[in-house]
Design an enzyme around this catalytic site. Structure first.
Site, PDB file in Angstrom:
ATOM      1  CD  GLN A 103      -3.084  -0.963   0.291  1.00  0.00           C
ATOM      2  OE1 GLN A 103      -3.310   0.106  -0.283  1.00  0.00           O
ATOM      3  NE2 GLN A 103      -3.839  -2.031   0.096  1.00  0.00           N
TER       4      GLN A 103
ATOM      5  CB  SER B  91       0.541  -5.940  -5.176  1.00  0.00           C
ATOM      6  OG  SER B  91      -0.447  -6.468  -6.032  1.00  0.00           O
TER       7      SER B  91
ATOM      8  CB  CYS C 171      -7.288  -9.915   1.333  1.00  0.00           C
ATOM      9  SG  CYS C 171      -6.821  -8.417   0.520  1.00  0.00           S
TER      10      CYS C 171
END
Ligand SMILES: *Cc1c(COP(=O)(O)O)cnc(C)c1O
Length: 401
Positions: free
Chosen positions: A181, A201, A328
């Site tokens: 993040q 990611s 998630c």
């Protein structure tokens, strides 16, 4: 007319059109396998992968050869943690992490506990922050790895990464950070921070899903890792499997865009977030922000509306995309493990939502979403049989219990 507004950018982000543009040729005319060393298709694909590797490295202050491409942050965290656990099995068997980590880290640690390793899950304060001294106190001669998230996916708080990394280094313990993040949102420099391993990611930073990277520091003392995927020995043996070339090109482009635009974008998102919080705070009673407002990602707001069930709130304003907890771990029943770790009372925890602002949100969207939230919270509270009672108990203690 109901307008749709996407405010769930911690779950995933849309792919930036410029990223899509960069990726497209690698599905069609430039479809080669970068491991094909004998012809131009292979060379072309390899060149694209190496360019992307340099773009990722540049954004986080790393060298190209320190970047390993993976299928995303879940895989990167698995490779970092399991890879270190295996490589250093002869030296120790203790890992330190935090109770508020993402499940990519927590569940990996739980798996290792089943294999006989010991894991310490440190707590956080009411602001969601980990005291670096707690890390220092938890280290034993058997400790091989410390894993602490850089910026939080639910409450957006930014940990004292440099301090924790320094403590790890002084103790001869490796340090991994799940920076999913943080990268592309705030300044991340692996050298300045002193981290050994860092997970990224693409789909959290306007790149495609299914691609990510693990930074593995080079130089002395060497970071040893045991690969968790066997096969053709791609990525210097650390991650076998034919590279997702188009995805990697997308991650690279997303990093290049972030490097150019991150600072201005962060400022804009911070202003939008302040605008949203101001409206919620002014129009509603018994609302609070969860987690430190100072040490926080610019696009994150995690708010609690006492006396409201988050699930009901989201159902009633279904066209405004927010979330409770993290996408998630949506299987989690009740308040998230993160809010519990903050010590949030039940009445607050049950009514908490995570709002993640992103690149393409406009001021108009924020005002509209704020209006919908305010009107929905009021309506739900009017219908609630217990709100008045709650108001009397909580109200006496003010907005920020
Ligand atoms: C989304 C997320 C992950 C998982 O990333 P994937 O690429 O979806 O596997 C891990 N950690 C954090 C903090 C995340 O936000």
């Amino acid at each position: 007319m109901k307008k749709r507004v996407y405010l769930d950018h911690h779950a995933t982000t849309p792919v930036d059109p410029r990223v899509v543009e960069a990726m497209l040729p690698y599905f069609t005319e430039k479809f080669g396998n970068p491991a094909s060393r004998q012809h131009v298709w292979g060379w072309e694909a390899e060149q694209a992968v190496e360019r992307a590797r340099a773009q990722v490295a540049r954004l986080i202050g790393a060298k190209s050869e320190e970047i390993v491409f993976t299928s995303g942050a879940t895989e990167s965290c698995n490779l970092a943690i399991k890879g270190v656990a295996e490589a250093y099995a002869g030296r120790g068997d203790h890992i330190i992490t935090v109770a508020t980590e993402h499940r990519a880290v927590l569940d990996t640690c739980r798996r290792l506990e089943k294999r006989g390793l010991r894991v310490t899950y440190l707590g956080v304060d009411s602001e969601g922050l980990l005291d670096p001294d707690e890390v220092r106190r938890a280290i034993t001669p058997r400790t091989i790895l410390i894993s602490v998230m850089w910026a939080h996916n639910e409450i957006g708080v930014i940990q004292f990464i440099e301090e924790i990394a320094r403590i790890a280094r002084e103790s001869g313990v490796l340090f991994h950070t799940d920076a999913t993040q943080a990268v592309g949102k705030i300044a991340v420099d692996v050298g300045a921070a002193g981290v050994d391993l860092l997970s990224v990611s693409a789909h959290k930073m306007y790149g495609p899903k299914g691609v990510g990277a693990l930074y593995v520091r080079s130089g002395e003392p060497r970071v040893e890792l045991v690969a968790q995927m066997e096969g053709g020995g791609h990525e210097r043996g650390l991650r076998s499997g034919t590279l997702n070339v188009a995805g990697i090109v997308g991650l690279g482009e997303a990093c290049a865009i972030a490097e150019r635009e991150m600072a201005a974008e962060g400022e804009r998102l911070r202003r939008l977030r302040e605008r949203l919080w101001e409206q919620l705070r002014n129009e509603l009673e018994l609302v609070r922000v969860n987690g430190s407002l100072e040490r926080r990602l610019p696009g994150n707001l995690n708010v609690s509306f006492a006396g409201v069930e988050a699930a009901a709130l989201m159902r009633e304003m279904g066209e405004i995309a927010v979330s409770s907890g993290s996408a998630c771990s949506s299987a989690e029943a009740g308040p998230s493990h993160v809010l519990k770790a903050l010590g949030l009372g039940d009445a607050w925890a049950r009514g908490s939502i995570r709002i993640g602002l992103g690149r393409f949100n406009t001021e108009e969207e924020i005002d509209y979403a704020a209006g919908r939230m305010i009107e929905t919270v009021r309506r739900l509270r009017e219908r609630s049989p217990v709100y008045e009672l709650l108001r009397e108990t909580l109200g006496a203690r003010g907005n920020f219990l």
